[in-house]
Design a protein around this motif. Sequence first.
Motif, PDB file in Angstrom:
ATOM      1  N   PRO A 227      51.750  54.732  20.954  1.00 39.35           N
ATOM      2  CA  PRO A 227      51.691  54.549  22.296  1.00 39.35           C
ATOM      3  C   PRO A 227      52.247  54.020  23.024  1.00 39.35           C
ATOM      4  O   PRO A 227      52.456  54.464  24.281  1.00 39.35           O
ATOM      5  N   VAL A 228      52.896  52.900  22.649  1.00 37.87           N
ATOM      6  CA  VAL A 228      53.820  52.260  23.726  1.00 37.87           C
ATOM      7  C   VAL A 228      54.659  53.132  24.047  1.00 37.87           C
ATOM      8  O   VAL A 228      55.505  52.636  25.321  1.00 37.87           O
ATOM      9  N   LYS A 229      55.458  54.096  23.386  1.00 33.95           N
ATOM     10  CA  LYS A 229      56.774  53.972  23.971  1.00 33.95           C
ATOM     11  C   LYS A 229      56.092  55.617  24.293  1.00 33.95           C
ATOM     12  O   LYS A 229      57.409  55.716  24.509  1.00 33.95           O
TER      13      LYS A 229
ATOM     14  N   PRO B 167      57.619  55.250  29.612  1.00 31.74           N
ATOM     15  CA  PRO B 167      57.988  56.304  30.161  1.00 31.74           C
ATOM     16  C   PRO B 167      57.774  56.558  31.200  1.00 31.74           C
ATOM     17  O   PRO B 167      57.823  56.836  32.793  1.00 31.74           O
ATOM     18  N   LEU B 168      56.277  56.376  31.080  1.00 29.82           N
ATOM     19  CA  LEU B 168      55.133  57.206  31.814  1.00 29.82           C
ATOM     20  C   LEU B 168      54.608  55.324  33.765  1.00 29.82           C
ATOM     21  O   LEU B 168      55.419  56.243  34.269  1.00 29.82           O
TER      22      LEU B 168
ATOM     23  N   MET C 269      44.046  58.894  22.690  1.00 29.08           N
ATOM     24  CA  MET C 269      45.129  59.461  23.111  1.00 29.08           C
ATOM     25  C   MET C 269      45.099  60.397  24.054  1.00 29.08           C
ATOM     26  O   MET C 269      46.012  61.381  24.689  1.00 29.08           O
ATOM     27  N   ALA C 270      44.533  61.498  22.857  1.00 30.82           N
ATOM     28  CA  ALA C 270      44.148  63.182  23.143  1.00 30.82           C
ATOM     29  C   ALA C 270      43.389  62.605  25.218  1.00 30.82           C
ATOM     30  O   ALA C 270      44.094  63.961  25.745  1.00 30.82           O
ATOM     31  N   ALA C 271      42.295  62.837  25.230  1.00 30.54           N
ATOM     32  CA  ALA C 271      41.336  62.389  25.688  1.00 30.54           C
ATOM     33  C   ALA C 271      42.366  62.248  27.003  1.00 30.54           C
ATOM     34  O   ALA C 271      41.887  61.875  28.237  1.00 30.54           O
TER      35      ALA C 271
END
Length: 328
Positions: A4-6, A10-11, A183-185
């Motif tokens: 999740p951090v990677k 970038p966002l 993560m999906a939601a």
Amino acid sequence: QFHPVKFLVPLLDEIIAGGGEIYEQTRAITCKDANEIEMENGTVLSAEKVVIASHFPFNDFNGFYFAKLAINRSYGIAAEVTKPISDGMYISAEKPTRSLRSLPDGVLLIGGDGHPTGKSSVDTQTHYENLAAFGQEHFGLTDILHHWSAQDMTTLDKMPYIGEMTKRTPNILVATGFNKWGMAAGAIAGKVLSDAILENENPYARLFDPTRPKLKLKDMQQFTKKNLAVGKDLLVSKAKRPDKTPEELAVDEGGLLSFNGQKLGGYRDKKGKLHLVKTTCTHLGCGLNWNDAERSWDCPCHGSRFSYEGAVLNGPAVKPLERVESGE
């Protein structure tokens, strides 16, 4: 399987490159409307649109979200095993639920043993021991490298709330109740909310609409059951009596204490210092329960959590517990 951090860094870079600004360690405590967002340091902000994406909405009185979200904790360990599984992610069909993920170098992630926040039937440490015992029985667990816990919210109908927080506050948007699919939601929430702000059509907006008009009968039954349980938890937690005095509290032990005629929460740290707090949740006044594994005070009513020094760890509470000097 997913980092999740990677994914998120970038966002953040894109936000900054587009002129956005990121402020960390800056707690918002009230948001009556988009023109009045009060910060912990007293600063008041205003905006055309506000997105409340703070896991549990910190302004949960707006729309009574505290009455529409169930809060649960679950546990995880990363362990070395002699019988690794095939690469992938797995979840058990039977109870108690166990989830497995393969990691490099013969390490296995084991998760599960969930329960409503603040309402464990056993000492919190036992949940980690249960996961370890499962790993030893089935996968030859030899060593636990890391352990942690997480907190998740579930809505009445199991579908997240993403969109306008209420019909009365169209400029305040919310994303919560991901039911462990964060993560999906979270990704779909980004699309739904950005389209809402830009006034673009989104095919999923109606599905996740927090103000969706009709609750099914079973959802109303769940709402009633949940809030009756909250009332019971409030009474039970308030009625709990102290079981120790400060002198009886061992090093690295916490619990309800009798101190100068008051019922207080106490924890004696590893250096022997006593930390005392008032165990009334700053959200809606429920009594707090001691969490021996995380050394925290947890609310059985709405899931707020506080450190043994009183700092907020999990919302919906935004204000710390009142501290009391021990005189030691």
